[in-house]
Design an enzyme around this catalytic site. Structure first.
Site, PDB file in Angstrom:
ATOM      1  N   ALA A 155       0.857  -1.192   0.000  1.00 42.52           N
ATOM      2  CA  ALA A 155       0.000   0.000   0.000  1.00 42.52           C
ATOM      3  C   ALA A 155       0.893   1.242   0.000  1.00 42.52           C
ATOM      4  O   ALA A 155       2.118   1.137   0.105  1.00 42.52           O
ATOM      5  CB  ALA A 155      -0.903  -0.013   1.224  1.00 42.52           C
TER       6      ALA A 155
ATOM      7  N   ASN B 191       0.798   3.874   2.193  1.00 45.65           N
ATOM      8  CA  ASN B 191       0.940   4.674   3.420  1.00 45.65           C
ATOM      9  C   ASN B 191       2.286   4.499   4.124  1.00 45.65           C
ATOM     10  O   ASN B 191       2.799   5.444   4.704  1.00 45.65           O
ATOM     11  CB  ASN B 191      -0.231   4.402   4.368  1.00 45.65           C
TER      12      ASN B 191
ATOM     13  N   VAL C  25      -9.595  -3.852   1.913  1.00 49.43           N
ATOM     14  CA  VAL C  25     -10.377  -5.093   1.916  1.00 49.43           C
ATOM     15  C   VAL C  25     -10.838  -5.494   0.505  1.00 49.43           C
ATOM     16  O   VAL C  25     -10.676  -6.663   0.121  1.00 49.43           O
ATOM     17  CB  VAL C  25     -11.566  -4.982   2.901  1.00 49.43           C
TER      18      VAL C  25
ATOM     19  N   GLU D 196      -2.885  -8.212   4.900  1.00 48.26           N
ATOM     20  CA  GLU D 196      -2.930  -7.139   5.900  1.00 48.26           C
ATOM     21  C   GLU D 196      -3.854  -6.075   5.344  1.00 48.26           C
ATOM     22  O   GLU D 196      -3.448  -5.283   4.483  1.00 48.26           O
ATOM     23  CB  GLU D 196      -1.531  -6.559   6.136  1.00 48.26           C
TER      24      GLU D 196
ATOM     25  N   CYS E  90      -3.469   1.941   8.883  1.00 49.76           N
ATOM     26  CA  CYS E  90      -4.548   0.937   8.854  1.00 49.76           C
ATOM     27  C   CYS E  90      -5.084   0.618  10.231  1.00 49.76           C
ATOM     28  O   CYS E  90      -6.272   0.370  10.393  1.00 49.76           O
ATOM     29  CB  CYS E  90      -4.017  -0.332   8.205  1.00 49.76           C
TER      30      CYS E  90
ATOM     31  N   GLY F 226      -7.982  -9.388   7.715  1.00 48.55           N
ATOM     32  CA  GLY F 226      -6.863 -10.136   7.159  1.00 48.55           C
ATOM     33  C   GLY F 226      -6.664 -11.534   7.700  1.00 48.55           C
ATOM     34  O   GLY F 226      -7.368 -11.988   8.595  1.00 48.55           O
TER      35      GLY F 226
ATOM     36  N   GLU G 162       2.240 -10.522  10.267  1.00 51.50           N
ATOM     37  CA  GLU G 162       3.584 -10.053   9.950  1.00 51.50           C
ATOM     38  C   GLU G 162       4.308  -9.828  11.274  1.00 51.50           C
ATOM     39  O   GLU G 162       3.681  -9.676  12.319  1.00 51.50           O
ATOM     40  CB  GLU G 162       3.516  -8.740   9.148  1.00 51.50           C
TER      41      GLU G 162
HETATM   42  P1  NDP Z   1      -5.256  -0.819  -2.370  1.00 52.67           P
HETATM   43  O1  NDP Z   1      -5.997  -1.972  -1.835  1.00 52.67           O
HETATM   44  O2  NDP Z   1      -5.905   0.081  -3.315  1.00 52.67           O
HETATM   45  O3  NDP Z   1      -3.903  -1.321  -3.070  1.00 52.67           O
HETATM   46  C1  NDP Z   1      -2.971  -2.137  -2.418  1.00 52.67           C
HETATM   47  C2  NDP Z   1      -1.990  -2.684  -3.430  1.00 52.67           C
HETATM   48  O4  NDP Z   1      -2.623  -3.681  -4.226  1.00 52.67           O
HETATM   49  C3  NDP Z   1      -1.482  -1.635  -4.413  1.00 52.67           C
HETATM   50  O5  NDP Z   1      -0.119  -1.894  -4.701  1.00 52.67           O
HETATM   51  C4  NDP Z   1      -2.353  -1.880  -5.602  1.00 52.67           C
HETATM   52  O6  NDP Z   1      -1.790  -1.392  -6.788  1.00 52.67           O
HETATM   53  C5  NDP Z   1      -2.452  -3.380  -5.611  1.00 52.67           C
HETATM   54  N1  NDP Z   1      -3.567  -3.925  -6.358  1.00 52.67           N
HETATM   55  C6  NDP Z   1      -4.749  -3.353  -6.669  1.00 52.67           C
HETATM   56  N2  NDP Z   1      -5.538  -4.213  -7.350  1.00 52.67           N
HETATM   57  C7  NDP Z   1      -4.849  -5.367  -7.468  1.00 52.67           C
HETATM   58  C8  NDP Z   1      -5.123  -6.645  -8.057  1.00 52.67           C
HETATM   59  N3  NDP Z   1      -6.271  -6.916  -8.651  1.00 52.67           N
HETATM   60  N4  NDP Z   1      -4.168  -7.603  -7.998  1.00 52.67           N
HETATM   61  C9  NDP Z   1      -3.003  -7.372  -7.371  1.00 52.67           C
HETATM   62  N5  NDP Z   1      -2.680  -6.190  -6.806  1.00 52.67           N
HETATM   63  C10 NDP Z   1      -3.590  -5.194  -6.840  1.00 52.67           C
HETATM   64  O7  NDP Z   1      -4.751  -0.069  -1.059  1.00 52.67           O
HETATM   65  P2  NDP Z   1      -4.084   1.368  -0.955  1.00 52.67           P
HETATM   66  O8  NDP Z   1      -2.759   1.369  -1.633  1.00 52.67           O
HETATM   67  O9  NDP Z   1      -5.108   2.366  -1.318  1.00 52.67           O
HETATM   68  O10 NDP Z   1      -3.788   1.434   0.618  1.00 52.67           O
HETATM   69  C11 NDP Z   1      -4.730   1.770   1.560  1.00 52.67           C
HETATM   70  C12 NDP Z   1      -5.356   0.536   2.181  1.00 52.67           C
HETATM   71  O11 NDP Z   1      -4.363  -0.325   2.708  1.00 52.67           O
HETATM   72  C13 NDP Z   1      -6.252   0.868   3.347  1.00 52.67           C
HETATM   73  O12 NDP Z   1      -7.486   0.194   3.247  1.00 52.67           O
HETATM   74  C14 NDP Z   1      -5.504   0.368   4.556  1.00 52.67           C
HETATM   75  O13 NDP Z   1      -6.299   0.001   5.627  1.00 52.67           O
HETATM   76  C15 NDP Z   1      -4.734  -0.767   4.012  1.00 52.67           C
HETATM   77  N6  NDP Z   1      -3.544  -0.972   4.809  1.00 52.67           N
HETATM   78  C16 NDP Z   1      -3.483  -2.061   5.638  1.00 52.67           C
HETATM   79  C17 NDP Z   1      -2.400  -2.260   6.464  1.00 52.67           C
HETATM   80  C18 NDP Z   1      -2.311  -3.472   7.330  1.00 52.67           C
HETATM   81  O14 NDP Z   1      -1.211  -3.849   7.678  1.00 52.67           O
HETATM   82  N7  NDP Z   1      -3.378  -4.122   7.700  1.00 52.67           N
HETATM   83  C19 NDP Z   1      -1.290  -1.315   6.505  1.00 52.67           C
HETATM   84  C20 NDP Z   1      -1.431  -0.233   5.565  1.00 52.67           C
HETATM   85  C21 NDP Z   1      -2.537  -0.075   4.775  1.00 52.67           C
HETATM   86  P3  NDP Z   1      -2.060   0.129  -7.237  1.00 52.67           P
HETATM   87  O15 NDP Z   1      -2.080   0.986  -6.033  1.00 52.67           O
HETATM   88  O16 NDP Z   1      -0.916   0.404  -8.109  1.00 52.67           O
HETATM   89  O17 NDP Z   1      -3.402   0.072  -7.890  1.00 52.67           O
END
Ligand code: NDP
Length: 484
Positions: free
Chosen positions: A150, A152, A229, A249, A283, A454, A458
């Site tokens: 992600a 952040n 999610v 995660e 998150c 999740g 980790e």
């Molecule tokens: P996204 O879910 O939009 O994206 C996460 C990653 O997945 C990005 O690299 C994205 O690429 C990639 N991705 C998107 N679609 C696909 C697919 N179909 N197949 C494979 N990879 C894909 O999250 P954000 O980047 O917007 O981050 C924010 C979210 O992350 C929040 O909901 C937050 O809660 C969560 N998060 C969770 C954490 C945890 O440890 N539980 C920690 C930090 C954040 P691209 O962006 O290039 O589209």
């Protein structure tokens, strides 16, 4: 300001470019300036990365754990030596203030490399005596792992995934979020400089389609995603087709429960840390702050006072406490939630507007009180500096309402009554909990979510299980006893 890397991808130990890939503009969110132009990975780049990882993994898996550990520890040292430059880059990539990135992002990545380096040589199997015969187990690497990050905590996420994967003898292909592509390339470079053989940590840039191509490749044994999610559901489903291991995660809407007897200053400080750090883009944030009625007025008064004193501004100024959101799109999304909260009747205590006189994507630290469980602000992940304060009468009510969510990432409780603290934590449906603290995630402790937030963990010793598999070996010590 420019932060152009040597090339877009890092494959088989070297920077790689393929000008056929679509352009990714990297924007410094404090000013809107384009600081780098990268290319999405073409199928040829994705193939090269997977082939390199696959070719390099076998020998790495057979390398003595102490040798693997030495390389990871060296990488941790290099990160610490270069923390100032790396943190500057992280600030440009994310907009998070230097005050944070210098202590939180790369430093926690270095911790992960050091921690898993320390753990690697002690990971062993067991011997199971069966009288004459016996079984022994081996903890083997999984093979090629895919990491998807992600935006952040881009560099921390890259390290948190690379460190256990590599320590346990796996190879990794990592795809950062296209919003923050710079840090992972630095990690790849540093690992090679520390002595990591080529092909073991590769970085490919791209949007969801590139991630999708990685997740479904037959050479891939495991996928670790940090993201939302909806993305988690898609990636988990795609990984299931090949019965791959996963760590997910995902997002949260975590409760922070503050009882009347809590230390007021600590509770206010934790609620602020759990909502405003990284401009709320964390998150595990405690975005539903349940405050017991006896302390509510004093809590809100002190919260408003301390929130008003937060310094919003230039993230490169060490005095700045809060920077912009990561992108204009995220800024719009967060302001949409602010407007909805107002329209649904939440009481605005402070903030609630764009950062005045600032050019980038700044949102003021915002507090809403009198939030109810059915309001959008209490149900959906905002991922911005917007705190929802809800009030409650007693422990049973607080726990019931705290658990009334499909998420289960984190939870916190503030009270002077330790018996109650443990009782409440035992009842909370969350993977990571804090008592009289919030959002501290040292690498020594497992981190991850339950319910929709999740699967897998980790960090901590728990991560070893998610980057290894057990081989069970039965050893026959005598003649085979067969009825045929
Ligand atoms: P996204 O879910 O939009 O994206 C996460 C990653 O997945 C990005 O690299 C994205 O690429 C990639 N991705 C998107 N679609 C696909 C697919 N179909 N197949 C494979 N990879 C894909 O999250 P954000 O980047 O917007 O981050 C924010 C979210 O992350 C929040 O909901 C937050 O809660 C969560 N998060 C969770 C954490 C945890 O440890 N539980 C920690 C930090 C954040 P691209 O962006 O290039 O589209």
């Amino acid at each position: 300001m420019k932060a152009q890397p040597k090339a877009s991808h890092f494959v088989n130990g070297a920077y790689v470019e393929d000008s056929a890939g679509a352009v990714i503009e990297v924007i410094y969110p404090a000013t809107g300036e384009v600081i780098a132009r990268l290319r999405e990975a073409t199928p040829a780049v994705v193939e090269a990365a997977l082939a390199a990882a696959h070719a390099a993994q076998k020998a790495w898996g057979q390398t003595r754990p102490v040798e693997r550990a030495r390389i990871l520890r060296r990488a941790a040292d290099l990160i610490r030596d270069r923390n100032a430059d790396l943190s500057w880059l992280e600030t440009l990539d994310t907009g998070k203030p230097l005050q944070e990135t210098t202590v939180a992002d790369w430093p926690s990545g270095a911790d992960a490399l050091e921690f898993f380096a320390g753990l690697a040589p002690s990971v062993t199997g067991e011997t199971v005596p069966l009288g004459r015969d016996f079984v022994y187990t081996l903890r083997e690497p999984l093979g090629v792992c895919v990491g998807i990050g992600a935006w952040n905590y881009p560099s921390q996420i890259a390290c948190w995934k690379a460190a256990p994967a590599l320590a346990m003898g796996n190879a990794m292909v990592f795809k950062p979020s296209e919003v923050t592509p710079l840090g992972a390339l630095q990690l790849a470079e540093i690992l090679v400089e520390a002595g990591l053989p080529a092909g073991l940590f590769n970085v490919v840039q791209g949007r969801g389609a590139v991630g999708g191509a990685l997740v479904t490749d037959p050479r891939v044994a495991k996928v670790s995603l940090t993201g939302s999610v909806p993305t988690g559901r898609r990636v988990y489903a795609a990984a299931a087709d090949g019965v791959r291991h996963v760590t997910m995660e995902l997002g949260g809407k975590s409760p922070l429960i503050i009882f009347d007897d809590a230390d007021l200053e600590s509770a206010v400080g934790a609620a602020m840390l759990g909502n405003f750090y990284s401009a709320g883009q964390v998150c595990s944030n405690g975005t539903r702050v349940f405050v017991q009625r006896g302390i509510k007025d004093r809590f809100l008064a002190r919260l408003a006072e301390r929130t008003a004193a937060i310094t919003l501004g230039d993230p490169l100024d060490m005095a700045t406490q809060m920077g912009p959101l990561v992108s204009a799109a995220q800024c719009d999304k967060v302001m949409g939630y602010v407007e909805t909260a107002k329209a649904e009747g939440a009481r605005l205590i402070c903030g609630g507007a764009l950062g005045a006189d600032l050019a980038g994507c700044f949102v003021q630290p915002t507090v809403f009180a009198d939030v109810t469980d059915t309001m959008t602000l209490a149900r959906e992940e905002v991922f911005g500096p917007v705190m929802a304060v809800l009030d409650f009468a007693d422990e049973e009510e607080a726990v019931t309402r705290a658990n009334a969510t499909e998420f289960g990432l984190a939870a916190g409780v503030f009270t002077a009554d330790l018996t109650r603290a443990h009782r409440v934590v035992a009842a909370l449906e969350a993977g990571t909990c804090w008592i009289n603290a919030y959002n501290l995630t040292p690498v020594e402790g497992p981190f991850g979510g339950s319910k929709l937030s999740g699967v897998g963990r980790e960090n901590g010793k728990a991560a070893v299980e998610h980057y290894t598999q057990i081989k069970s070996v039965y050893v026959g010590m005598g003649p085979v006893d067969s009825p045929y």
